[in-house]
Scaffold this motif. Structure first.
Motif, PDB file in Angstrom:
ATOM      1  N   VAL A 110     -40.824  -0.838 -36.983  1.00 22.09           N
ATOM      2  CA  VAL A 110     -40.812  -0.021 -38.519  1.00 22.09           C
ATOM      3  C   VAL A 110     -40.673  -0.898 -39.799  1.00 22.09           C
ATOM      4  N   GLU A 113     -43.895  -2.563 -40.490  1.00 24.47           N
ATOM      5  CA  GLU A 113     -45.155  -1.642 -41.010  1.00 24.47           C
ATOM      6  C   GLU A 113     -44.657  -0.988 -42.532  1.00 24.47           C
ATOM      7  N   LEU A 230     -41.567   8.118 -36.096  1.00 25.12           N
ATOM      8  CA  LEU A 230     -42.236   7.019 -36.926  1.00 25.12           C
ATOM      9  C   LEU A 230     -42.649   7.640 -38.403  1.00 25.12           C
ATOM     10  N   THR A 298     -47.954   1.862 -36.948  1.00 24.79           N
ATOM     11  CA  THR A 298     -46.805   1.173 -36.143  1.00 24.79           C
ATOM     12  C   THR A 298     -46.793   0.953 -34.869  1.00 24.79           C
TER      13      THR A 298
END
Length: 349
Positions: A110, A113, A230, A298
């Protein structure tokens, strides 16, 4: 690419050509190769927390196609590997923290990204650090979830008074004390404490915010908890808990989708309707455009990181568990060696 014996790699060279478009045809051979890692890193954790029987779930073919495209886009770019090498220590730290909390490995991707581990943090909107935290998110992580204090006693341009966040949910920009509506920019100045850029502290905060989604029963029950967690980092989980109603938060969006009787296991693929992740419209989805794209993007970079870190840094205990994948889907790509990566010019993905 010249073949020597049977070469399993499905695309030829590392370059920095434009990324494949999200609507381009899927490489079916690559999609097949990615079934096992997507099952291991995404679907298995989804099933584990869903509370549903472990029978064969309805496949989210749209999500899998988007993961395949995202993986291919990341795997062919030199600048991605250069960024992975620059941030190997940070990724190692975050992955260790993720596992210590019993969370899925993919959540460690995470911060990459979101901000490439802080390199691309959006300071113009008063977000900061590898987890891209707003002042209010930092405050909530500290006061609600017990993370150390991240932000306090700040100066605001044009105001002599000291300011600290007091709300638990990020306000709309025109209501935010730290936003200059006329200039359209952040007016947050120096703070006595601003630890959002501290990887140790911000990771505690970032994981606390991710847990709001991961632990939510409505999101778990869909059978898509990993993907929705996500998405929640960019859309928010449920700000109504903190006094603000937002229809594009994950919980109300999922409830709206589920009220129509659609299967939860396909919610992410079905709702990825915008080709452009920067679109200001939803394109008919229950999620906004960035949240539509975040899960596959991700997972895609996570799968590339697995291959690179297992190959080049597999002697580190945290990455050692990934080494078996070198004999699996990682054979479909050209994973460069560290000495090659260090020789390339450093840039941003």
């Amino acid at each position: 690419m010249a073949c020597h014996g049977h070469d399993h790699r499905v695309f030829p060279v590392l370059d920095d050509s434009p990324r494949p478009g999200i609507e381009e045809p899927v490489n079916n051979e690559l999609a097949h190769a990615l079934r096992a890692p997507v099952e291991a890193f995404v679907v298995a954790p989804d099933r584990m927390v869903s509370g549903q029987p472990l029978g064969e779930p309805q496949k989210d073919t749209g999500f899998h196609a988007d993961v395949t495209r995202a993986f291919e886009a990341h795997a062919r770019r030199r600048t991605v590997y250069a960024a992975l090498e620059r941030h190997v220590d940070a990724w190692e730290h975050v992955l260790g923290a993720v596992r210590a909390q019993g969370l899925p490995d993919v959540l460690a991707a995470v911060p990459y990204e979101l901000t490439v581990y802080g390199e691309a943090a959006d300071a113009t909107s008063c977000r900061a650090g590898p987890w891209d935290l707003t002042p209010e998110e930092a405050h909530r992580a500290s006061t609600v979830h017990g993370a150390p204090t991240l932000l306090r006693d700040c100066r605001l341009d044009g105001s002599p008074a000291s300011w600290s966040p007091s709300e638990l949910a990020t306000p709309w920009l025109h209501q935010a004390a730290w936003w200059d509506t006329e200039a359209g920019s952040c007016r947050l100045g120096p703070c006595a404490i601003d630890r959002r850029g501290d990887l140790d502290v911000s990771t505690l905060a970032g994981l606390a915010l991710l847990r709001e989604a991961w632990d939510h029963p409505d999101l778990r029950a869909t059978g898509s908890a990993v993907q929705l967690t996500l998405a929640a980092r960019v859309a928010g989980t449920d700000d109504s808990r903190w006094g603000r109603q937002r229809s594009l938060n994950l919980v109300p969006a999922v409830r709206h989708d589920q009220s129509k009787g659609f299967p939860g296991t396909t919610i992410v693929g079905r709702n990825r309707l915008c080709a452009d992740p920067t679109s200001t419209t939803r394109c008919g989805s229950v999620f906004h455009a960035r949240a539509q794209h975040a899960p596959a993007a991700t997972v895609g970079v996570h799968l590339v990181a697995v291959c690179y870190y297992a190959q080049e840094h597999g002697d580190r205990p945290v990455f050692a568990a990934w080494r078996p994948w070198l004999g699996d889907y990682c054979r479909t790509i050209v994973v460069p060696h560290r000495n090659e990566v260090l020789a390339w010019s450093v840039g941003h993905p």
